[in-house]
Scaffold this active site. Sequence first.
Site, PDB file in Angstrom:
ATOM      1  CE1 TYR A  53      -3.312  -2.671  -0.072  1.00  0.00           C
ATOM      2  CE2 TYR A  53      -3.936  -2.109   2.169  1.00  0.00           C
ATOM      3  CZ  TYR A  53      -4.136  -2.853   1.029  1.00  0.00           C
ATOM      4  OH  TYR A  53      -5.159  -3.768   0.983  1.00  0.00           O
ATOM      5  CB  SER A 211     -14.657  -3.828  -2.617  1.00  0.00           C
ATOM      6  OG  SER A 211     -15.363  -3.020  -3.552  1.00  0.00           O
ATOM      7  N   PRO A 212     -16.701  -3.284   0.471  1.00  0.00           N
ATOM      8  CG  PRO A 212     -16.897  -2.214   2.532  1.00  0.00           C
ATOM      9  CD  PRO A 212     -15.882  -2.642   1.511  1.00  0.00           C
ATOM     10  CG  LEU A 213     -19.932   0.835   0.825  1.00  0.00           C
ATOM     11  CD1 LEU A 213     -19.794   2.303   1.189  1.00  0.00           C
ATOM     12  CD2 LEU A 213     -21.319   0.312   1.176  1.00  0.00           C
ATOM     13  CB  ALA A 214     -19.942  -2.615  -5.185  1.00  0.00           C
ATOM     14  N   GLY A 215     -16.888  -0.594  -4.560  1.00  0.00           N
ATOM     15  CA  GLY A 215     -16.148   0.495  -5.174  1.00  0.00           C
ATOM     16  C   GLY A 215     -16.913   1.791  -5.280  1.00  0.00           C
ATOM     17  N   GLY A 219     -22.899   3.336  -2.573  1.00  0.00           N
ATOM     18  CA  GLY A 219     -22.784   4.488  -1.680  1.00  0.00           C
ATOM     19  C   GLY A 219     -23.701   5.644  -2.019  1.00  0.00           C
TER      20      GLY A 219
END
Length: 330
Positions: A53, A211-215, A219
């Site tokens: 990272y 990626s819990p909000l699919a990128g 959101g």
Amino acid sequence: MDYTHLGRSGLSVSRICLGTMNFGPVASETDSHAIMDRALEHGINLFDTADVYGWKTGEGVTEQIIGRWFAQGGGRRDRTVIATKAHNSMGDWPNETYLSALHIRKACDASLRRLQTDYIDLYQMHHVDRSTPWEEIWEAFSVLRQQGKVVYFGSSNFAGWHIAQAQEAARSRGFLGLVSEQSVYNLANRFAELEVLPSARHYGLGVIPWSPLAGGVLGGVLRKRREGTANRGVDDYAKGDLAKLERSLEAYEALCEELGEHPAHVGLAWLLHQEGVTAPLVGPRTVEQLDGSLRAVEIELDAEVLAKLDELFPAPGPNGSKPAPEAYAW
């Protein structure tokens, strides 16, 4: 903050995991330190990072930022369960990539130096290494544990079969094995339900969805577009999902409005309602984004709402909401 055990281990971790991938490339060091301080104020103790990272080969920029935060003292290190990863390339020379015993040893020591700590709570394989035998990997990991450098081990981006391979190899050596799997998983991408989640549950691994909000797709992106308030689009890899899911997203955002909740918070809350999920990984760019994500822990989704979400974002496989092989067979 609510806490749970990480898989079958006795380690207690928060139901929200702080992802640090934006520390350096997006959030400044000052802002990153402020986000981590606020995370501890909220009771978030699980922080996730990786040696790559920062995206400057070999430098470990994000780990260095976290290390300088730890160095400020004030109980920061003792209160944090730090998870980092190894596998991806840290240089152009042979043995600076993947999971050979040599690279594992060098990568761990380098992460310890950058993080300014003498142990890593959770050391994760960032990806499966198909060319290195499990006997070699577990032997290298056992040495790290004997040396007191690592406490627990986890995987990331593994298939269900890889989890089974890893756990059976560990069992043959009398090792605890993996305690967690970090996998892409969200309402818009439920592929992990076919084999990864059943395998993780069977072997006692806690699942940490990335990626819990699919990128950014989940959101409230359509609402932001209509209001002209979007200051960033969805991640590049998710743009195709946005185009395919626009009709479902319209209904999803309407449902969230009925519930009086932000779409991002509902997306995180849905993950917390899934069996075997330990903590979705959130990657805030600001303190305000982190503050907002905490609402997800408080949201209770009833059976009716969960059923509506299943209709909008069906489980994988033609038979839906079933693991393999029932998902595609009788």
